[in-house]
Design a protein around this motif. Sequence first.
Motif, PDB file in Angstrom:
ATOM      1  N   HIS A 133      -0.846 -15.031  10.890  1.00  0.00           N
ATOM      2  CA  HIS A 133      -0.175 -14.773   9.619  1.00  0.00           C
ATOM      3  C   HIS A 133      -0.270 -13.295   9.305  1.00  0.00           C
ATOM      4  O   HIS A 133      -1.161 -12.582   9.775  1.00  0.00           O
ATOM      5  N   THR A 134       0.669 -12.816   8.526  1.00  0.00           N
ATOM      6  CA  THR A 134       0.680 -11.419   8.115  1.00  0.00           C
ATOM      7  C   THR A 134       1.287 -11.339   6.722  1.00  0.00           C
ATOM      8  O   THR A 134       1.948 -12.281   6.266  1.00  0.00           O
ATOM      9  N   ALA A 135       1.040 -10.252   6.053  1.00  0.00           N
ATOM     10  CA  ALA A 135       1.612 -10.008   4.727  1.00  0.00           C
ATOM     11  C   ALA A 135       2.330  -8.673   4.745  1.00  0.00           C
ATOM     12  O   ALA A 135       1.797  -7.673   5.238  1.00  0.00           O
ATOM     13  N   LEU A 136       3.547  -8.666   4.244  1.00  0.00           N
ATOM     14  CA  LEU A 136       4.321  -7.438   4.113  1.00  0.00           C
ATOM     15  C   LEU A 136       4.497  -7.129   2.634  1.00  0.00           C
ATOM     16  O   LEU A 136       4.683  -8.024   1.823  1.00  0.00           O
ATOM     17  N   ARG A 137       4.444  -5.853   2.286  1.00  0.00           N
ATOM     18  CA  ARG A 137       4.793  -5.450   0.929  1.00  0.00           C
ATOM     19  C   ARG A 137       6.022  -4.551   1.007  1.00  0.00           C
ATOM     20  O   ARG A 137       5.952  -3.430   1.503  1.00  0.00           O
ATOM     21  N   TYR A 138       7.146  -5.060   0.526  1.00  0.00           N
ATOM     22  CA  TYR A 138       8.376  -4.271   0.553  1.00  0.00           C
ATOM     23  C   TYR A 138       8.453  -3.358  -0.658  1.00  0.00           C
ATOM     24  O   TYR A 138       7.755  -3.543  -1.667  1.00  0.00           O
ATOM     25  N   ALA A 139       9.298  -2.352  -0.566  1.00  0.00           N
ATOM     26  CA  ALA A 139       9.517  -1.420  -1.670  1.00  0.00           C
ATOM     27  C   ALA A 139      10.926  -0.873  -1.563  1.00  0.00           C
ATOM     28  O   ALA A 139      11.452  -0.671  -0.461  1.00  0.00           O
ATOM     29  N   TRP A 140      11.540  -0.622  -2.720  1.00  0.00           N
ATOM     30  CA  TRP A 140      12.871  -0.018  -2.741  1.00  0.00           C
ATOM     31  C   TRP A 140      12.766   1.480  -2.441  1.00  0.00           C
ATOM     32  O   TRP A 140      11.705   2.098  -2.642  1.00  0.00           O
ATOM     33  N   PRO A 141      13.837   2.078  -1.975  1.00  0.00           N
ATOM     34  CA  PRO A 141      13.783   3.508  -1.658  1.00  0.00           C
ATOM     35  C   PRO A 141      13.279   4.375  -2.806  1.00  0.00           C
ATOM     36  O   PRO A 141      12.500   5.309  -2.587  1.00  0.00           O
ATOM     37  N   ALA A 142      13.689   4.079  -4.045  1.00  0.00           N
ATOM     38  CA  ALA A 142      13.236   4.887  -5.181  1.00  0.00           C
ATOM     39  C   ALA A 142      11.723   4.790  -5.356  1.00  0.00           C
ATOM     40  O   ALA A 142      11.069   5.782  -5.705  1.00  0.00           O
ATOM     41  N   GLU A 143      11.158   3.608  -5.110  1.00  0.00           N
ATOM     42  CA  GLU A 143       9.703   3.475  -5.209  1.00  0.00           C
ATOM     43  C   GLU A 143       9.013   4.227  -4.083  1.00  0.00           C
ATOM     44  O   GLU A 143       7.977   4.865  -4.290  1.00  0.00           O
ATOM     45  N   ILE A 144       9.578   4.161  -2.884  1.00  0.00           N
ATOM     46  CA  ILE A 144       8.992   4.911  -1.770  1.00  0.00           C
ATOM     47  C   ILE A 144       9.013   6.406  -2.076  1.00  0.00           C
ATOM     48  O   ILE A 144       8.044   7.124  -1.810  1.00  0.00           O
ATOM     49  N   ASP A 145      10.103   6.879  -2.683  1.00  0.00           N
ATOM     50  CA  ASP A 145      10.166   8.295  -3.067  1.00  0.00           C
ATOM     51  C   ASP A 145       9.071   8.645  -4.061  1.00  0.00           C
ATOM     52  O   ASP A 145       8.454   9.710  -3.984  1.00  0.00           O
ATOM     53  N   ALA A 146       8.827   7.749  -5.021  1.00  0.00           N
ATOM     54  CA  ALA A 146       7.775   7.995  -6.019  1.00  0.00           C
ATOM     55  C   ALA A 146       6.397   8.004  -5.360  1.00  0.00           C
ATOM     56  O   ALA A 146       5.550   8.854  -5.676  1.00  0.00           O
TER      57      ALA A 146
END
Length: 250
Positions: free
Chosen positions: A198-211
């Motif tokens: 099992h694994t866990a991924l945490r996604y983020a939108w581009p604007a959050e990645i920029d922040a």
Amino acid sequence: MSSAIGNPYDDLLADVYDLMYPDALSGTAEAVEFVAGLCPPTGSVLEFGVGNGRLAVPLSARGLEVFGIDSSSRMLGDLAERDPDGKVKAVEGDFLTASTGRRHEVVLMALNTFFSLPQQEQQIDCLRRMREHLAPGGRVVLEAFDPSPYHRQEGERTTTRFLGPGTVMLESSHVVPSQQLIILVFALLADGPTRTAHTALRYAWPAEIDAMARCAGLRLVERHAGWEREPYGPGSQRHVSVYEAADAAR
């Protein structure tokens, strides 16, 4: 997507990894061209999540000095087979503590590997580590999927991938507050009993990645929908984002 902090996911699937991600494999030449274009002819590239060397080995064939960090010993074993002359200098360890002891013109993280860090704080720390490895005037390159389809997911979702050596099933559940996908993997392959992880991924939108990048001392330079610099906009399924040190002279 390769290993970040000791996740067994890649060890489980190392022998079928390229079959799992055919779209990434088909775009390898374009990714190599993109990254090489950001380097001087004898420059240095560091890949976080180097895996089996899909990008690192052809980059080293361009005459670049290539380093890689990965926590999966099996993936690094496959890299060694692909790179018998040892041109790629690999470090086994996690992204948050491992170091090459030097700085690089390009620090790269491809194929959604950034999302394998399951907490926002870890993602910021990873970007900070990438910034620390960056040579003056260098670039951080990050490839990630657009999370919109996953953010809308309700309940569990099962995906089946039929591969030559067998079948892999991925069962995912969505944790909305933390933007996480919890994935259970069943691999039914011809070489033995069923493998599970099992694994866990945490996604983020581009604007959050920029922040998060700004918190780590980086700023966005350019963003594209793919390695061929396709325009990024509504409907783009992924992005390739390029950052520089926030204190770099314009």
